[in-house]
Design a protein around this motif. Structure first.
Motif, PDB file in Angstrom:
ATOM      1  N   LEU A  67       0.815  -1.225   0.000  1.00 56.79           N
ATOM      2  CA  LEU A  67       0.000   0.000   0.000  1.00 56.79           C
ATOM      3  C   LEU A  67       0.848   1.274   0.000  1.00 56.79           C
ATOM      4  O   LEU A  67       0.300   2.369  -0.074  1.00 56.79           O
ATOM      5  N   ASN A  68       2.162   1.105   0.108  1.00 56.23           N
ATOM      6  CA  ASN A  68       3.079   2.242   0.137  1.00 56.23           C
ATOM      7  C   ASN A  68       2.718   3.232   1.253  1.00 56.23           C
ATOM      8  O   ASN A  68       2.578   4.428   1.031  1.00 56.23           O
ATOM      9  N   ILE A  69       2.539   2.677   2.460  1.00 62.32           N
ATOM     10  CA  ILE A  69       2.225   3.490   3.637  1.00 62.32           C
ATOM     11  C   ILE A  69       3.167   3.100   4.771  1.00 62.32           C
ATOM     12  O   ILE A  69       3.782   2.038   4.728  1.00 62.32           O
ATOM     13  N   SER A  70       3.271   3.960   5.766  1.00 63.32           N
ATOM     14  CA  SER A  70       4.195   3.719   6.879  1.00 63.32           C
ATOM     15  C   SER A  70       3.607   2.737   7.892  1.00 63.32           C
ATOM     16  O   SER A  70       2.401   2.502   7.931  1.00 63.32           O
ATOM     17  N   TYR A  71       4.499   2.219   8.732  1.00 61.92           N
ATOM     18  CA  TYR A  71       4.080   1.308   9.797  1.00 61.92           C
ATOM     19  C   TYR A  71       3.001   1.942  10.682  1.00 61.92           C
ATOM     20  O   TYR A  71       1.963   1.310  10.930  1.00 61.92           O
ATOM     21  N   PRO A  72       3.188   3.194  11.166  1.00 59.36           N
ATOM     22  CA  PRO A  72       2.144   3.789  12.007  1.00 59.36           C
ATOM     23  C   PRO A  72       0.799   3.909  11.290  1.00 59.36           C
ATOM     24  O   PRO A  72      -0.254   3.753  11.901  1.00 59.36           O
ATOM     25  N   THR A  73       0.839   4.144   9.978  1.00 61.50           N
ATOM     26  CA  THR A  73      -0.415   4.243   9.219  1.00 61.50           C
ATOM     27  C   THR A  73      -1.123   2.894   9.172  1.00 61.50           C
ATOM     28  O   THR A  73      -2.346   2.818   9.343  1.00 61.50           O
ATOM     29  N   VAL A  74      -0.350   1.820   8.979  1.00 61.69           N
ATOM     30  CA  VAL A  74      -0.944   0.472   8.984  1.00 61.69           C
ATOM     31  C   VAL A  74      -1.577   0.203  10.345  1.00 61.69           C
ATOM     32  O   VAL A  74      -2.727  -0.235  10.438  1.00 61.69           O
ATOM     33  N   ARG A  75      -0.832   0.475  11.414  1.00 55.05           N
ATOM     34  CA  ARG A  75      -1.351   0.252  12.777  1.00 55.05           C
ATOM     35  C   ARG A  75      -2.602   1.093  13.034  1.00 55.05           C
ATOM     36  O   ARG A  75      -3.570   0.608  13.612  1.00 55.05           O
ATOM     37  N   LYS A 100       5.624  -0.106  26.513  1.00 64.45           N
ATOM     38  CA  LYS A 100       6.457  -1.306  26.542  1.00 64.45           C
ATOM     39  C   LYS A 100       6.306  -2.073  25.230  1.00 64.45           C
ATOM     40  O   LYS A 100       7.291  -2.559  24.675  1.00 64.45           O
ATOM     41  N   ASP A 101       5.093  -2.143  24.716  1.00 63.86           N
ATOM     42  CA  ASP A 101       4.837  -2.833  23.453  1.00 63.86           C
ATOM     43  C   ASP A 101       5.616  -2.167  22.312  1.00 63.86           C
ATOM     44  O   ASP A 101       6.218  -2.846  21.482  1.00 63.86           O
ATOM     45  N   ILE A 102       5.625  -0.844  22.279  1.00 63.78           N
ATOM     46  CA  ILE A 102       6.357  -0.106  21.244  1.00 63.78           C
ATOM     47  C   ILE A 102       7.854  -0.396  21.348  1.00 63.78           C
ATOM     48  O   ILE A 102       8.519  -0.666  20.342  1.00 63.78           O
ATOM     49  N   ILE A 103       8.375  -0.374  22.558  1.00 62.81           N
ATOM     50  CA  ILE A 103       9.809  -0.639  22.769  1.00 62.81           C
ATOM     51  C   ILE A 103      10.151  -2.082  22.383  1.00 62.81           C
ATOM     52  O   ILE A 103      11.184  -2.329  21.742  1.00 62.81           O
ATOM     53  N   ASP A 104       9.270  -3.025  22.704  1.00 62.99           N
ATOM     54  CA  ASP A 104       9.488  -4.426  22.320  1.00 62.99           C
ATOM     55  C   ASP A 104       9.518  -4.567  20.797  1.00 62.99           C
ATOM     56  O   ASP A 104      10.339  -5.292  20.246  1.00 62.99           O
ATOM     57  N   SER A 112      10.950   0.926  13.119  1.00 62.19           N
ATOM     58  CA  SER A 112      12.170   1.725  13.013  1.00 62.19           C
ATOM     59  C   SER A 112      12.217   2.661  14.220  1.00 62.19           C
ATOM     60  O   SER A 112      11.202   2.898  14.877  1.00 62.19           O
ATOM     61  N   ALA A 113      13.386   3.220  14.491  1.00 65.83           N
ATOM     62  CA  ALA A 113      13.526   4.159  15.610  1.00 65.83           C
ATOM     63  C   ALA A 113      12.616   5.367  15.404  1.00 65.83           C
ATOM     64  O   ALA A 113      11.961   5.835  16.344  1.00 65.83           O
ATOM     65  N   GLU A 114      12.549   5.844  14.166  1.00 71.66           N
ATOM     66  CA  GLU A 114      11.704   7.008  13.852  1.00 71.66           C
ATOM     67  C   GLU A 114      10.227   6.718  14.141  1.00 71.66           C
ATOM     68  O   GLU A 114       9.530   7.524  14.753  1.00 71.66           O
ATOM     69  N   ASP A 115       9.744   5.544  13.705  1.00 69.78           N
ATOM     70  CA  ASP A 115       8.348   5.177  13.937  1.00 69.78           C
ATOM     71  C   ASP A 115       8.069   4.994  15.435  1.00 69.78           C
ATOM     72  O   ASP A 115       7.014   5.386  15.929  1.00 69.78           O
ATOM     73  N   ALA A 116       9.036   4.410  16.142  1.00 74.66           N
ATOM     74  CA  ALA A 116       8.871   4.217  17.596  1.00 74.66           C
ATOM     75  C   ALA A 116       8.759   5.567  18.306  1.00 74.66           C
ATOM     76  O   ALA A 116       7.901   5.751  19.176  1.00 74.66           O
TER      77      ALA A 116
END
Length: 123
Positions: A67-75, A100-104, A112-116
């Motif tokens: 879909l050419n979208i970012s991880y946060p967009t999918v979530r 904690k879930d994000i860090i895991d 990615s660090a940016e998405d986290a």
């Protein structure tokens, strides 16, 4: 000609109910009031997203690519769909659990660090 079933009223946008079912083979007809499953009542864009998600075998990384979208967009899309369907099976996470879930997910390489950082700023 096969038509897609509409699940909302084109006039007032309320959910429709099925009142008649017919067998094309033996012509049996059943009349009553039936509700559509919640999944069929999702917006067309959400149904298309779910179809893509399933065809990608639940891989968020694959959905990102297709879909050419970012991880946060999918979530976020998944969370929108879950909210629209209702989620009786999942207990609300505390903010600390969410962090904690994000860090895991960052540790496992799923994020990615940016998405986290983006997700953590929202918490």
């Amino acid at each position: 000609m096969v038509r897609t079933v509409i699940t909302t009223c084109p006039i007032c946008e309320e959910r429709l109910k099925v009142t008649k079912l017919t067998c094309e083979n033996c012509h049996t007809t059943i009349e009553n009031t039936f509700e559509f499953p919640n999944l069929l009542s999702l917006k067309k864009e959400h149904l298309q997203f779910i179809e893509t998600f399933i065809l990608c075998r639940g891989s968020i990384k694959e959905v990102e690519k297709v879909l050419n979208i970012s991880y946060p967009t999918v979530r976020n899309k998944l969370e929108e769909i879950i909210a629209e369907l209702g989620d009786p099976y999942r207990m609300k996470q505390t903010k600390e659990d969410e962090k904690k879930d994000i860090i895991d997910r960052l540790s496992s390489g799923e994020l990615s660090a940016e998405d986290a950082i983006t997700l953590l700023k929202k918490k």
